[in-house]
Scaffold this motif. Sequence first.
Motif, PDB file in Angstrom:
ATOM      1  N   PHE A 189     -21.989   7.081 -37.724  1.00  0.00           N
ATOM      2  CA  PHE A 189     -22.498   7.763 -36.532  1.00  0.00           C
ATOM      3  C   PHE A 189     -23.997   8.049 -36.619  1.00  0.00           C
ATOM      4  CE2 PHE A 189     -17.959   9.156 -36.510  1.00  0.00           C
ATOM      5  CZ  PHE A 189     -17.598   8.530 -35.323  1.00  0.00           C
ATOM      6  N   GLY A 190     -24.659   7.449 -37.613  1.00  0.00           N
ATOM      7  CA  GLY A 190     -26.097   7.623 -37.749  1.00  0.00           C
ATOM      8  C   GLY A 190     -26.503   8.954 -38.338  1.00  0.00           C
ATOM      9  N   LEU A 191     -25.601   9.569 -39.098  1.00  0.00           N
ATOM     10  CA  LEU A 191     -25.863  10.881 -39.683  1.00  0.00           C
ATOM     11  C   LEU A 191     -26.019  10.760 -41.193  1.00  0.00           C
ATOM     12  CD1 LEU A 191     -23.033  12.826 -37.818  1.00  0.00           C
ATOM     13  CD2 LEU A 191     -25.461  12.845 -37.205  1.00  0.00           C
ATOM     14  N   SER A 192     -26.861  11.597 -41.760  1.00  0.00           N
ATOM     15  CA  SER A 192     -26.943  11.676 -43.216  1.00  0.00           C
ATOM     16  C   SER A 192     -25.810  12.560 -43.716  1.00  0.00           C
ATOM     17  CB  SER A 192     -28.291  12.263 -43.648  1.00  0.00           C
ATOM     18  OG  SER A 192     -28.344  13.652 -43.354  1.00  0.00           O
ATOM     19  N   SER A 193     -25.606  12.546 -45.022  1.00  0.00           N
ATOM     20  CA  SER A 193     -24.492  13.309 -45.593  1.00  0.00           C
ATOM     21  C   SER A 193     -24.666  14.810 -45.425  1.00  0.00           C
ATOM     22  CB  SER A 193     -24.342  12.978 -47.083  1.00  0.00           C
ATOM     23  OG  SER A 193     -25.529  13.320 -47.786  1.00  0.00           O
ATOM     24  N   THR A 194     -25.915  15.260 -45.217  1.00  0.00           N
ATOM     25  CA  THR A 194     -26.174  16.701 -45.118  1.00  0.00           C
ATOM     26  C   THR A 194     -26.300  17.195 -43.678  1.00  0.00           C
ATOM     27  OG1 THR A 194     -28.556  16.298 -45.343  1.00  0.00           O
ATOM     28  CG2 THR A 194     -27.321  16.771 -47.361  1.00  0.00           C
ATOM     29  N   PHE A 225     -22.031  17.820 -38.299  1.00  0.00           N
ATOM     30  CA  PHE A 225     -21.222  16.824 -37.600  1.00  0.00           C
ATOM     31  C   PHE A 225     -21.069  17.256 -36.141  1.00  0.00           C
ATOM     32  CE2 PHE A 225     -17.193  14.662 -36.495  1.00  0.00           C
ATOM     33  CZ  PHE A 225     -17.518  13.372 -36.893  1.00  0.00           C
ATOM     34  N   PRO A 226     -21.794  16.614 -35.208  1.00  0.00           N
ATOM     35  CA  PRO A 226     -21.769  17.028 -33.794  1.00  0.00           C
ATOM     36  C   PRO A 226     -20.538  16.474 -33.077  1.00  0.00           C
ATOM     37  CG  PRO A 226     -23.258  15.183 -34.063  1.00  0.00           C
ATOM     38  CD  PRO A 226     -22.711  15.486 -35.433  1.00  0.00           C
ATOM     39  N   TYR A 282     -12.096  22.840 -24.554  1.00  0.00           N
ATOM     40  CA  TYR A 282     -13.319  22.077 -24.301  1.00  0.00           C
ATOM     41  C   TYR A 282     -14.476  23.006 -23.930  1.00  0.00           C
ATOM     42  CZ  TYR A 282     -16.588  19.030 -21.783  1.00  0.00           C
ATOM     43  OH  TYR A 282     -17.717  18.384 -21.339  1.00  0.00           O
ATOM     44  N   GLU A 283     -14.205  23.978 -23.069  1.00  0.00           N
ATOM     45  CA  GLU A 283     -15.253  24.921 -22.662  1.00  0.00           C
ATOM     46  C   GLU A 283     -15.723  25.754 -23.849  1.00  0.00           C
ATOM     47  OE1 GLU A 283     -16.852  24.922 -19.938  1.00  0.00           O
ATOM     48  OE2 GLU A 283     -15.598  23.408 -18.973  1.00  0.00           O
ATOM     49  N   ARG A 284     -14.796  26.114 -24.713  1.00  0.00           N
ATOM     50  CA  ARG A 284     -15.180  26.846 -25.926  1.00  0.00           C
ATOM     51  C   ARG A 284     -16.052  25.983 -26.826  1.00  0.00           C
ATOM     52  NH1 ARG A 284      -9.640  27.787 -28.053  1.00  0.00           N
ATOM     53  NH2 ARG A 284     -10.777  27.925 -30.030  1.00  0.00           N
ATOM     54  N   ALA A 285     -15.717  24.703 -26.916  1.00  0.00           N
ATOM     55  CA  ALA A 285     -16.517  23.784 -27.735  1.00  0.00           C
ATOM     56  C   ALA A 285     -17.928  23.660 -27.178  1.00  0.00           C
ATOM     57  CB  ALA A 285     -15.844  22.414 -27.792  1.00  0.00           C
ATOM     58  N   ARG A 286     -18.037  23.603 -25.870  1.00  0.00           N
ATOM     59  CA  ARG A 286     -19.358  23.517 -25.235  1.00  0.00           C
ATOM     60  C   ARG A 286     -20.190  24.759 -25.521  1.00  0.00           C
ATOM     61  NH1 ARG A 286     -19.326  22.090 -19.075  1.00  0.00           N
ATOM     62  NH2 ARG A 286     -21.549  22.007 -19.562  1.00  0.00           N
ATOM     63  N   ALA A 299     -12.921  25.304 -31.911  1.00  0.00           N
ATOM     64  CA  ALA A 299     -12.760  24.237 -30.924  1.00  0.00           C
ATOM     65  C   ALA A 299     -13.454  22.958 -31.380  1.00  0.00           C
ATOM     66  CB  ALA A 299     -13.310  24.692 -29.575  1.00  0.00           C
ATOM     67  N   LEU A 300     -14.649  23.096 -31.939  1.00  0.00           N
ATOM     68  CA  LEU A 300     -15.382  21.929 -32.435  1.00  0.00           C
ATOM     69  C   LEU A 300     -14.654  21.290 -33.613  1.00  0.00           C
ATOM     70  CD1 LEU A 300     -19.007  23.357 -32.211  1.00  0.00           C
ATOM     71  CD2 LEU A 300     -18.081  21.454 -30.865  1.00  0.00           C
ATOM     72  N   TYR A 301     -14.049  22.128 -34.450  1.00  0.00           N
ATOM     73  CA  TYR A 301     -13.285  21.603 -35.585  1.00  0.00           C
ATOM     74  C   TYR A 301     -12.087  20.794 -35.090  1.00  0.00           C
ATOM     75  CZ  TYR A 301     -11.147  21.427 -40.204  1.00  0.00           C
ATOM     76  OH  TYR A 301     -10.616  20.985 -41.393  1.00  0.00           O
ATOM     77  N   SER A 302     -11.441  21.273 -34.026  1.00  0.00           N
ATOM     78  CA  SER A 302     -10.299  20.548 -33.469  1.00  0.00           C
ATOM     79  C   SER A 302     -10.711  19.159 -32.987  1.00  0.00           C
ATOM     80  CB  SER A 302      -9.684  21.336 -32.305  1.00  0.00           C
ATOM     81  OG  SER A 302      -9.093  22.530 -32.760  1.00  0.00           O
ATOM     82  N   ILE A 303     -11.871  19.074 -32.346  1.00  0.00           N
ATOM     83  CA  ILE A 303     -12.363  17.775 -31.881  1.00  0.00           C
ATOM     84  C   ILE A 303     -12.683  16.879 -33.076  1.00  0.00           C
ATOM     85  CG2 ILE A 303     -14.203  16.598 -30.617  1.00  0.00           C
ATOM     86  CD1 ILE A 303     -14.432  19.121 -28.869  1.00  0.00           C
ATOM     87  N   ALA A 304     -13.322  17.453 -34.091  1.00  0.00           N
ATOM     88  CA  ALA A 304     -13.647  16.683 -35.295  1.00  0.00           C
ATOM     89  C   ALA A 304     -12.378  16.143 -35.952  1.00  0.00           C
ATOM     90  CB  ALA A 304     -14.426  17.552 -36.279  1.00  0.00           C
ATOM     91  N   HIS A 305     -11.327  16.940 -35.919  1.00  0.00           N
ATOM     92  CA  HIS A 305     -10.047  16.511 -36.499  1.00  0.00           C
ATOM     93  C   HIS A 305      -9.508  15.279 -35.767  1.00  0.00           C
ATOM     94  CE1 HIS A 305      -6.069  17.022 -38.400  1.00  0.00           C
ATOM     95  NE2 HIS A 305      -5.590  16.675 -37.214  1.00  0.00           N
ATOM     96  N   GLU A 306      -9.591  15.278 -34.454  1.00  0.00           N
ATOM     97  CA  GLU A 306      -9.098  14.125 -33.694  1.00  0.00           C
ATOM     98  C   GLU A 306      -9.997  12.907 -33.904  1.00  0.00           C
ATOM     99  OE1 GLU A 306      -6.214  14.626 -32.799  1.00  0.00           O
ATOM    100  OE2 GLU A 306      -6.336  16.809 -32.946  1.00  0.00           O
TER     101      GLU A 306
END
Length: 219
Positions: free
Chosen positions: A30-35, A38-39, A91-95, A101-108
């Motif tokens: 995803f073009g990210l470094s290890s540090t 995670f968006p 989704y609104e909480r993630a925004r 909420a963001l962790y849930s998206i990362a999990h999927e």
Amino acid sequence: MADQISVVGTVILMMIVDFKQMAVEFKKFFGLSSTQNFPALSIAENTLCQADTNFEFNVIADADWDCKESVQAYYKHRANLHEICIKESVYERARSGDRSALYSIAHEISHWGLINYFKLNLGLQEFERLDTVSKAVFMNIHENIADLLTSLLVFSEEELLKAQSAGDFDFGSCMGKDQISLALFYCQNHKVLAENFMKNIVPKIMAQNKQTELQRRIG
């Protein structure tokens, strides 16, 4: 029975798979470094749609959400559709930056990655031929791996260990008790597990293979 077998299967995978390196590689995709952080929301809404022509990110109104209340999002994999669905309120909480909420998206996203990027998946036909217990074992192990990969995408190994000892961050706001235990067990033991696998199990497998080959030749 399926749960017990799944635990054993997950531990075996911890011996032979470097999940920390897997997280680094997935971030690099995803073009990210290890540090870098995670968006998850940006990746789900934008990056994955560009990377996978079969991918869809769908927000479902709470009134139409037909999963149990504890499910915030899910990943569905079909031949021509790789879909993450998320409850609208989540989704609104993630925004708004809600970490759970963001962790849930990362999990999927981890589920998507395990199947489509790392290719750790049975085909649909093969899966349907499994018996009920085997299906449950496969699904449980896949869920465990997704949990572990997600924790290493969102947090570094050092953060997990440091925060656990210092008690300065409530991981329970993002992860369940089993997820936390799995991540900490891996961070604390993966080097020992890998060393044990290489020193003890691999030689036995190789010896068994040689014995089988010798028996074949004799036969």
